[in-house]
Design an enzyme around this catalytic site. Structure first.
Site, PDB file in Angstrom:
ATOM      1  N   SER A  45      25.213  -5.220  12.775  1.00  0.00           N
ATOM      2  CA  SER A  45      24.523  -5.820  11.631  1.00  0.00           C
ATOM      3  C   SER A  45      25.261  -7.021  11.046  1.00  0.00           C
ATOM      4  O   SER A  45      24.668  -7.805  10.301  1.00  0.00           O
ATOM      5  CB  SER A  45      24.305  -4.777  10.532  1.00  0.00           C
ATOM      6  OG  SER A  45      25.531  -4.390   9.946  1.00  0.00           O
ATOM      7  N   LYS A 116      28.902  -5.011   4.616  1.00  0.00           N
ATOM      8  CA  LYS A 116      27.871  -6.044   4.483  1.00  0.00           C
ATOM      9  C   LYS A 116      28.449  -7.220   3.698  1.00  0.00           C
ATOM     10  O   LYS A 116      29.549  -7.156   3.157  1.00  0.00           O
ATOM     11  CB  LYS A 116      26.643  -5.511   3.728  1.00  0.00           C
ATOM     12  CG  LYS A 116      25.998  -4.257   4.302  1.00  0.00           C
ATOM     13  CD  LYS A 116      25.276  -4.502   5.597  1.00  0.00           C
ATOM     14  CE  LYS A 116      24.624  -3.219   6.106  1.00  0.00           C
ATOM     15  NZ  LYS A 116      24.070  -3.391   7.471  1.00  0.00           N
TER      16      LYS A 116
END
Length: 232
Positions: A45, A116
């Protein structure tokens, strides 16, 4: 002959190999709890900033007296709204492997821990997209050279006014107090804060937030594998 005086008990204990082993574990625990923590990147990701299998050293002191800023890559403990509740259940062997991974960085990290990039902080309004397809924070377009594999966007053909609209688009949202809006650099393949909000009929409750209290620390350096060594 005079007898050699025996060493004090505390010196005998302190000289024991078992004492050294326990002290090493205590010291490692203190470092992991308060200073730095290794983290194993589990998915793609954050490609290509981070690749699956990268080992990252997380600075746990980075936000002492402060909070993450826009652009910071953070490791955080994700709640059940991040769809990882099932990962919490594990057998003893898997739990032991995760513990080893958390201590050494070589192996899986905690079942609830994700990484993230911080896009919006408390009170900021985030939206996508401008006419050129750029994400904005408080109305200012972001320069995001780190983004790869973004959602398709073609001005005048597939954008935020077309039907259907571009999957890159989401409605403006103001980040709640003590919260963070986090996205993956591999924007088109990231289960992040906006994952359920990129549709025309997305509900206002579609957002998944990380709280300030959830943040473990700031990604500081990729320390393994050696060819990917990099400082953030």
């Amino acid at each position: 002959m005079p007898q050699t005086p025996s060493r004090p008990r505390w010196r005998r204990v302190a000289g024991s190999p078992w004492f050294h082993l326990v002290a090493a574990f205590v010291l490692a625990g203190l470092v992991l709890s308060f200073v730095a923590k290794p983290y194993w990147v589990p998915s793609g990701s954050m490609e290509t900033t981070l690749e699956p299998g990268d080992r990252v050293l997380v600075n746990r002191l980075a936000y002492v007296g402060s909070s993450p800023g826009s652009g910071d890559v953070v490791v955080f403990d994700a709640g059940p709204e991040w769809d990882i509740a099932a990962a919490a259940a594990s057998d003893p062997l898997r739990g032991a492997l995760r513990w080893i991974g958390e201590v050494t960085g070589f192996g899986p990290s905690g079942a609830h821990t994700l990484i993230k990039r911080t896009i919006g902080t408390a009170g900021q309004t985030v939206a996508c997209c401008t006419d050129e397809g750029r994400l904005t924070v408080d109305g200012a377009p972001l320069d995001e050279p780190y983004v790869t594999n973004d959602f398709a966007f073609e001005p005048g053909t597939l954008d935020c006014t077309s039907t259907p609209r571009s999957p890159r688009c989401f409605d403006a949202v103001t980040v709640p107090a003590e919260s963070l809006l986090l996205l993956g650099d591999n924007r088109g393949n990231s289960s992040d804060s906006a994952a359920f909000c990129r549709s025309d009929d997305a509900a206002p409750t579609c957002w998944r937030w990380a709280t300030r209290a959830d943040v473990v620390g700031k990604a500081a350096v990729v320390f393994w594998p050696v060819p990917r060594w990099n400082v953030f």
